[in-house]
Design an enzyme around this catalytic site. Structure first.
Site, short mmCIF file in Angstrom:
data_model
loop_
_atom_site.label_atom_id
_atom_site.label_comp_id
_atom_site.label_asym_id
_atom_site.label_seq_id
_atom_site.Cartn_x
_atom_site.Cartn_y
_atom_site.Cartn_z
N HIS A 44 32.95 37.84 50.61
CA HIS A 44 33.99 37.29 49.86
C HIS A 44 33.87 38.11 48.50
CE1 HIS A 44 36.57 33.96 48.61
NE2 HIS A 44 35.85 34.18 47.35
N HIS A 91 41.74 30.11 50.03
CA HIS A 91 40.59 29.31 49.81
C HIS A 91 40.60 28.26 51.09
CE1 HIS A 91 38.98 27.80 45.77
NE2 HIS A 91 38.55 28.84 46.06
#
Lengths: 755, 258
Positions: A44, A91
């Site tokens: 990430h 998200h």
């Protein structure tokens, strides 16, 4: 004392990575240091699997080589001295377990990426994907729950923060069961001279923490985003942060006001990996170090350890480096807005981030090793076995439908195609009073900006869209990704804007499986080639891997967010038919046989239950010429409406233009214009590079035909706008508008049990 | 010696209150400047001074994050003291959306705005019927005129007890009602379930306070989709100018000091 391998593995580090940390430090890491490395070296934050592939994007490669990789890309607005900043981010995992907060903090995070550059956020868009919401059973019920709460989260945050949510897309497909995609895009405008930097500079300058106080929420959120979703994911709800849009609104105003003092030398938001990311990245970019004391960090919970403070992903926080001597002046701005502002340390020349808790050193690490030295992996890519099977499917024996009216109605009532009014009416689409084309009124959202404020001298209208047909990407990731780029650019051209730049959100399965990595690499290759050909560089973006559950992986979903800029004086065009008697033309590449058929179409999936075939053919040069004709025609005020053909093909596009304009149409297709394909392919096939326009008969019509001819684009006359309030096509379909509207407008409310 | 003759009236200065969380403040200010050529003057919530503005707009947004309920905290802001005095003195005050909620919470208008009937935020173009043109905010409209003006709120359901309702009706204080394009008030045309389709009311000692949920500042130019809000700002400007002309005339008519 050596650390138990179980601990670092739990944090997502492998043995080799752990050894690299020990080697870098010359000793065993402390627990805090280990946590810092684990988040910064997660996919990430560190892009350890995607970085080698992302270098296919020219701008990314250049930025990486010159060290200019800032938070979001900037596109100049002509020579006005202003620029547009935009970026999209995923998200997905947080939204899968806690949809309201997951979506809300997705919006909040991407907004911070924009205003941390000194830009005022002017619009948000989002690309949302869920499993099917129709029907009984726990899976559909869960999908409805996720859909309803993600929308509430997006709206709740965006509405309060005062940034209009002006567009986006929503898809429903079983591949997103249990793994919804929430991709949030934000756009801001900034005076180019005033762009703020995320670089620390000036040894001895104080480090100022501003915004909300720090709590225990979101610890290891970035690591959570870097694994697959499982049954146990629900237990990770504490990893999801909680958003506070009110504080974000104050933070926007305070940050822009504080930047205007000229005393902030560097500023970055604290999103994923929180204070760890803020200190390490700012230090590494500036070639400096930072010495901070976690006891000075404002807290909202007691007894937090340095580990927790450094890894917290509490929202609405920023880290700034301020010119020494001006820290009180800057802090006062944040306090005026009711926000926390605390000096937590200073910039040093050591190149190391030193984290103290009073007199105790909790971490002492080289900033660059966390920010830049994340190990990268060249993973194995292997074409999945399904590719050959689906691409060689044969549809020649498929029966033609008995009732084309019923097919059109089913397509319009399919939640993916149906009106998204239920969603966008929950969003404030108009705040800031700059929204000229609202959701549903045109192929892209259009803003008429108040700044730059020199009328007549600078472009002020911009357009934005997000697009990705993931079914095409599943069938052929390379072509599918190209089609996504082409469709985005086409949507912008339909409103009259010139496509300028791309931000992407690359949602894929686990890259650690060769098939998943192959999909990723092929899609990026396709996207890079299309962006190159269409002149729309990728200037910012985000990668989201591990989008899979025990039931399977999502279809590859490389979402394209594209920005377009209007030439001065060009007025935008919507998709609705405007006047009875206007002529309807289908613009498409000249000589194109349109043998794309029904492969990968919504029709094939919905009516025949098959997701096979090859995606439509795409010739990027032809695509560019079609778009250029449309833009020229809009610029010359020839068009009353323009709408591209996408899911559901030409017939759905025509029906949408009727519904948006509340006018009927009489349409006639000549089979010979369509390569003698079956009617299902002519009516519902999704061949690329096609735009349906309406034009006044006479001079405008002639001018349009001239433009098309000059560009070797075919303008096929297919019908006329009618006052009849009926949609009549090809002698095969004939339906009152009211009937179309009922299915189109009510499909989603009905699926949600409201009508 | 005679003093110089008084200067003719200047364009109005309209104060726009800024609370933490206001987000339609600049929209309102821009609409004022664009429609009246006047000047918007932003009034900070923590101040206690209206800076001699000619009228006050309490704008939309989420003051204090709508904590507790919309407008519940804003009513205690220091700026609300001079706003209340200004109201009592007959000053023109316009509350839009969150501003309407705040004026109700502050007791400057009767009734309350409750959670929308559908429990969701609703942002859409709605139609309003002008019920009353005898106010400083609606003199430029025709009675019964149907306006197209956007709403955007989660708590906009006007509610009040019967006594208040009877008083509103008796005093002809309902200024706008939700309706359809043809001017008919129906449940479908009512976006939030407001009592008797009420979208805006007038109050104050001289009918000088207007509260409305829809956003006239979002309907102030054609490319935004509607210009129907312009009449409201023009009415406000005309009322201010009338007031100024009267003061100007009175000043000129006054005997010069000897």
């Amino acid at each position: 004392m050596p650390i138990d391998p179980k601990i670092y593995r739990e944090m997502g580090l492998n043995d080799a990575e752990y050894r690299q940390i020990v080697e870098t430090l010359g000793r065993e890491p402390t627990y805090t240091e280990l946590g810092m490395y684990a988040v910064m070296w997660s996919e990430h934050c560190g892009y350890k699997y995607s970085r080698p592939v992302l270098r296919l994007f020219a701008e990314y490669k250049k930025a990486q080589e010159t060290g200019a990789l800032e938070n979001a890309g900037v596109v100049p607005l002509g020579d006005s001295g202003w620029g547009v900043v935009f970026k999209m981010e995923s998200h997905n995992h947080p939204s899968a377990v806690e949809p309201t907060q997951g979506a809300a903090t997705g919006v909040g995070g991407i907004l911070r990426d924009i205003f941390t550059m000194g830009a005022r956020p002017v619009a948000s868009l989002n690309s949302l994907r869920f499993g099917p919401i129709e029907g009984d059973g726990p899976v559909a019920a869960r999908n409805r729950y996720l859909f309803e709460h993600v929308v509430a989260g997006v709206g709740g945050y965006g509405n309060c923060v005062g940034v209009p949510t002006v567009g986006g897309e929503i898809y429903f497909h079983p591949c997103y069961n249990g793994n919804p995609l929430v991709n949030a895009l934000s756009v801001g405008i900034v005076k180019l001279d005033n762009i703020a930097s995320a670089k620390a500079s000036g040894v001895g300058n104080p480090v100022l923490y501003v915004g909300s106080a720090t709590g225990r929420d979101g610890i290891h959120g970035a690591t959570f985003a870097s694994v697959e979703l499982t049954e146990e994911s629900e237990a990770k709800r504490p990893n999801v942060q909680v958003g506070d849009p009110f504080t974000e609104k104050l933070l926007i105003e305070a940050t822009l006001e504080a930047l205007a003092t000229g005393h902030i030398v560097g500023i970055q938001d604290m999103g994923a990996a929180g204070l760890t990311c803020g200190t390490c990245e700012m230090s590494a970019k500036g070639g400096l170090g930072m010495d901070i004391d976690v006891l000075q960090v404002p807290r909202r919970e007691s007894g937090m350890t340095p580990y927790e403070v450094m890894l917290s992903e509490s929202q609405e926080r920023m880290l700034a480096v301020v010119a020494r001597g001006h820290e009180e002046e800057v802090a006062a701005v944040f306090r005026k807005w009711g926000l926390q502002a605390a000096i937590i340390g200073e910039a040093t020349d050591t190149g190391r981030v030193v984290v103290r808790e009073g007199d105790t050193v909790a971490a002492d690490v080289p900033a660059k090793s966390l920010a830049d030295d994340c190990p990268t992996y060249y993973l194995n890519a292997e074409e999945p076995e399904y590719i050959h099977r689906v691409q060689s499917a044969d549809f020649s024996s498929l029966p033609e439908p008995d009732d084309y009216n019923a097919v059109l109605l089913r397509l319009l009532a399919s939640p993916t195609i149906a009106s998204k009014r239920w969603v966008w009416e929950q969003y404030d689409t108009m705040v800031q009073t700059q929204t000229e084309i609202l959701p549903g009124a045109g192929d892209a959202a259009v803003l008429n900006l108040r700044e730059p404020s020199t009328p007549g001298a600078s472009p002020r209208r911009i357009a934005m869209t997000t697009d990705c047909n993931s079914r095409f990407c599943y069938l052929d990731p390379f072509v599918g990704a190209q089609l996504s780029v082409a469709e985005a650019a086409r949507n912008l051209s339909c409103v009259g804007a010139t496509p300028a730049a791309v931000t992407d959100c690359l949602n894929f399965a686990s890259p650690e499986k060769p098939e998943g990595f192959w999909q990723f690499r092929r899609a990026v290759e396709g996207m890079a080639a299309a962006c190159e050909a269409l002149g729309t560089p990728v200037i910012s973006g985000n990668v989201s891997f591990y989008n899979e559950t025990p039931d399977g992986a999502i279809y590859p979903t490389p979402t394209v967010g594209m920005l377009g800029i209007f030439e001065e004086g060009v007025e935008p065009v919507g998709l609705g038919f405007q006047n009875d008697g206007d002529l309807i033309y289908l613009l498409r590449p000249d000589g194109w046989e349109h043998e794309s058929g029904i492969g990968g179409s919504e029709y094939l999936s919905l009516i025949h239950g098959r997701e096979e075939g090859t995606p439509p053919r795409l010739a990027l040069d032809a695509e560019r010429r079609v778009q250029s004709v449309v833009r020229k025609a809009v610029g010359a005020r020839l068009l009353r409406s323009a709408h591209d053909c996408s899911e559901g093909g030409a017939t759905v596009a025509l029906a949408e233009s009727c519904l948006a304009g509340n006018r009927g149409a009489e349409v006639r297709f000549a089979v010979t214009d369509f390569g003698d394909q079956p009617w299902s392919a002519i009516l519902f096939g999704e061949a690329a590079s096609r735009v349906i326009v309406s034009v006044r008969p006479g001079a405008d019509q002639d001018a349009l035909l001239d433009l098309a001819e000059d560009a070797a684009i075919e303008a096929v006359f297919i019908g006329q706008v009618k006052a009849s309030e009926r949609f009549d096509a090809a002698g095969l379909l004939d339906l009152p508008l009211a009937r179309l509207r009922d299915d189109y407008e009510n499909a989603i409310p009905r699926a949600m049990g409201e009508k | 010696m005679n003093s110089a003759p008084p200067a003719p009236p200047a364009p109005p200065r309209i104060g726009v209150v800024v609370f933490p969380g206001s987000n339609c403040d600049t929209d309102a200010g821009n609409a004022v400047e664009q429609t009246l050529g006047g000047e918007a003057s932003y009034l900070w919530h923590a101040d206690k001074d209206l800076e001699n503005v000619d009228a006050v707009i309490v704008p939309g947004g989420f003051s204090y994050g709508d904590a507790l309920r919309a407008g519940a905290i804003a009513r205690f802001a220091p700026i609300m003291e001079p706003v209340a005095r200004f109201t009592a003195d007959g000053g023109l005050v316009l509350g839009i959306c969150n501003g309407f909620q705040i004026l109700c919470e502050a007791g400057l208008l009767p009734g309350a705005l409750a959670r929308n009937e559908g429990l969701r935020f609703v942002c859409r173009q709605v139609y309003l019927r002008v019920e009353n043109t005898d106010t400083p905010f609606t003199s430029h409209y025709r009675p019964g005129q149907v306006l197209r003006i956007p709403t955007a709120h989660g708590e906009g359901r006007f509610t009040c007890d019967d006594a208040v309702y009877d008083r509103l009706i008796g005093e002809n204080a309902v200024v706008f009602r939700y309706c359809d394009a043809d001017g008919r008030s129906t449940p479908e045309a009512n976006p939030n379930g407001s009592r008797d389709h009420i979208a805006g009311i007038v109050g104050g000692p001289q009918r000088n306070v207007l509260g409305m949920m829809p956003h006239p500042e979002r309907a102030a130019c054609a490319w935004l989709g509607s210009e129907d809000g312009v009449g409201l700002f023009e009415s406000l400007g005309a009322a201010l100018l009338d007031g100024k002309r009267a003061a100007f005339a009175a000043q000129r008519a006054a005997p010069a000091p000897v």
